[in-house]
Design an enzyme around this catalytic site. Structure first.
Site, PDB file in Angstrom:
ATOM      1  N   GLU A 159     -48.149  -9.720   4.331  1.00 61.27           N
ATOM      2  CA  GLU A 159     -47.139 -10.108   5.326  1.00 61.27           C
ATOM      3  C   GLU A 159     -47.914 -10.555   6.554  1.00 61.27           C
ATOM      4  O   GLU A 159     -48.483  -9.734   7.271  1.00 61.27           O
ATOM      5  CB  GLU A 159     -46.200  -8.938   5.621  1.00 61.27           C
ATOM      6  CG  GLU A 159     -44.904  -9.372   6.268  1.00 61.27           C
ATOM      7  CD  GLU A 159     -44.958  -9.296   7.780  1.00 61.27           C
ATOM      8  OE1 GLU A 159     -45.446 -10.280   8.406  1.00 61.27           O
ATOM      9  OE2 GLU A 159     -44.559  -8.262   8.321  1.00 61.27           O
TER      10      GLU A 159
ATOM     11  N   CYS B 296     -43.115  -9.163  13.907  1.00 61.60           N
ATOM     12  CA  CYS B 296     -43.359 -10.370  13.102  1.00 61.60           C
ATOM     13  C   CYS B 296     -42.080 -11.166  12.914  1.00 61.60           C
ATOM     14  O   CYS B 296     -42.089 -12.394  12.987  1.00 61.60           O
ATOM     15  CB  CYS B 296     -43.950  -9.986  11.751  1.00 61.60           C
ATOM     16  SG  CYS B 296     -45.558  -9.165  11.871  1.00 61.60           S
TER      17      CYS B 296
END
Length: 469
Positions: free
Chosen positions: A243, A277
């Site tokens: 990720e 994020c």
């Protein structure tokens, strides 16, 4: 001054060396963090490898029962750990802050322990029966970031051990202390060696990911480091879950009731000081709605208190570290030099890595604050005239973690959502993750998914048992 320790094979290890961790809100010392050497990485991986065989022999229900005990320990110690998060990472105790992070840790522990992944009969006829089983990979190297240090560590740890793997976790060198304390506590419920930690910078992460006894790598962090991890994984052909962050676009569709969505837009962008994020990093607004968006977001920003997160009335804390502080200030300065409309809100303490909540208007695609992931409390707001142009702008960058569409009629946005190049497209919300819903990125935001049944599958390998009748 307290020196915190790594957990290796169920015991607290004497550190090879240590370094000081400072509170980003006031510069006060939180304590000394251990710094692993290569020998400690070897010991941690060896402990995990030795423990894995016996851990995998536990019945599925036995592992689930132990993980429920882990959830109970997290819940019982959530107050202590939340305060450590606030002092180390900076996010406030209140609002969507450290207490919220601890609630997520509990939830993302309980859910994997509640899921079932039984063998699946994939084919059967009169002559044969083929059953697909999910079996452990072995030792998982988990590398967690500094923005949600405990929550993301839990995302990596719990599915891995639930499926019979063991783990060596490396927390970020910026925020190791709260994570080490969490691991120390939950090891009370785990057999020795199932969950180990190592600490340090990139050299320790490299040693861990290159280790010949690592069977799976899970990483949340920068694209540059992710690419190095891909190279490291080639040595052992280790599967990876990556990720790698995002530069999430949000599009407000023409004519939307701005007042109704303003609060959700605001927290979609400024959650954890923008250090998430899957935050809104670029906001595209129709030219007829631009003034209303600027007005509504300005009102909310002006009413949101900035300060030391230990103050219960504070909802916005500091950036976590000097590197990130300098980067965001540089991007805002570049936008200011380019003639953008800079609107800053909040009384900012003189000490600490604090920034005002910043809305940046009169900005376009191609400018640094739009094209580079800022990871901080500065939101570029870009006008568009045609909705097709806005979709093209949202998709033009290589980042593809999340995106969102905002409309009075969700069905109108649903028709466009499939065209957004992101792992998750939210409608009238942003960053709304759930422990049952797969989450992962497209394009340069990584690959592989976490959460739910798909997340459990991602930390296993398939084994087909084929029987001739």
């Amino acid at each position: 001054m307290q020196t915190y320790r790594n957990t290796v094979n169920g015991t607290l290890a004497e550190p090879a060396s240590s370094y000081e961790i400072l509170n980003p809100a006031n510069g006060q010392s939180l304590g000394m963090a251990p710094e692993s050497d290569e020998q400690e990485v070897d010991r941690a991986v060896q402990s995990a490898a030795l423990a894995q065989k016996s851990w995998a022999k536990h019945s599925d229900q036995a592992r689930r029962d132990i993980i429920h005990k882990v959830a109970q320990i997290l819940e019982e110690n959530s107050g202590y750990l939340a305060e450590l998060i606030t002092r180390e990472q900076g996010k406030p105790l209140s609002g969507p802050g450290s207490r919220f992070e601890m609630q997520a840790c509990v939830g993302w522990t309980q859910v994997p322990a509640s899921l079932e992944l039984p063998p699946e009969v994939v084919y059967e006829d009169d002559e044969r029966k083929d059953t697909l089983h999910r079996v452990p990979l072995g030792v998982v190297a988990a590398i967690a970031p500094w923005n949600w240090p405990l929550m993301i560590a839990i995302w990596q740890i719990i599915p891995a051990i639930r499926m019979g793997n063991t783990v060596v976790l490396k927390p970020s060198e910026y925020t190791p202390i709260a994570t080490l304390e969490m691991v120390r506590l939950i090891n009370q419920a785990l057999p020795a060696g199932v969950l180990n930690t190592v600490t340090g910078g990139g050299n320790i992460g490299s040693k861990l990911t290159h280790h010949p006894d690592i069977n799976k790598i899970m990483f949340t962090g920068s694209e540059a480091t992710g690419r190095r991890i891909i190279e490291a994984s080639a040595r052992n052909l280790s599967p990876i879950t990556l990720e790698l962050g995002g530069n999430d676009a949000a599009i407000v569709m023409p004519g939307t009731n701005i007042k109704a969505i303003a609060t959700d837009l605001f927290w979609g962008a400024f959650l954890n000081m923008g250090q998430t994020c899957a935050c809104i990093k670029r906001l595209y607004v129709h030219e007829d709605d631009y003034d209303a968006v600027m007005t509504e977001l300005s009102t909310i920003a002006s009413q949101t208190k900035i300060g030391n997160g230990m103050d219960e009335s504070v909802l916005i804390g500091p950036l976590q570290n000097k590197m990130q502080f300098k980067k965001v200030r540089e991007l805002v300065s570049d936008a200011k030099t380019s003639g953008c409309d800079i609107r800053e809100f909040g009384e900012v303490p003189e000490q600490g890595y604090f920034m005002p909540l910043t809305l940046v208007g009169d900005i376009k695609d191609g400018q640094r604050l739009v094209d580079e992931e800022q990871f901080g409390p500065a939101l570029p707001i870009i006008r568009y005239r045609d909705l097709e142009d806005a979709i093209e702008s949202a998709n033009r960058l290589e980042a593809g973690l999340g995106a969102s569409l905002w409309a009075d009629k969700p069905a109108d946005a649903s028709e466009l959502a499939i065209r957004m190049e992101a792992g998750t497209v939210w409608i009238n919300q942003h960053g709304a993750i759930h422990p049952m819903v797969p989450f992962g990125g497209n394009k340069a935001s990584g690959y592989g998914v976490e959460f739910g049944i798909e997340g459990l599958k991602a930390v296993t390998q398939s084994r087909v048992i084929s029987i001739k009748k």
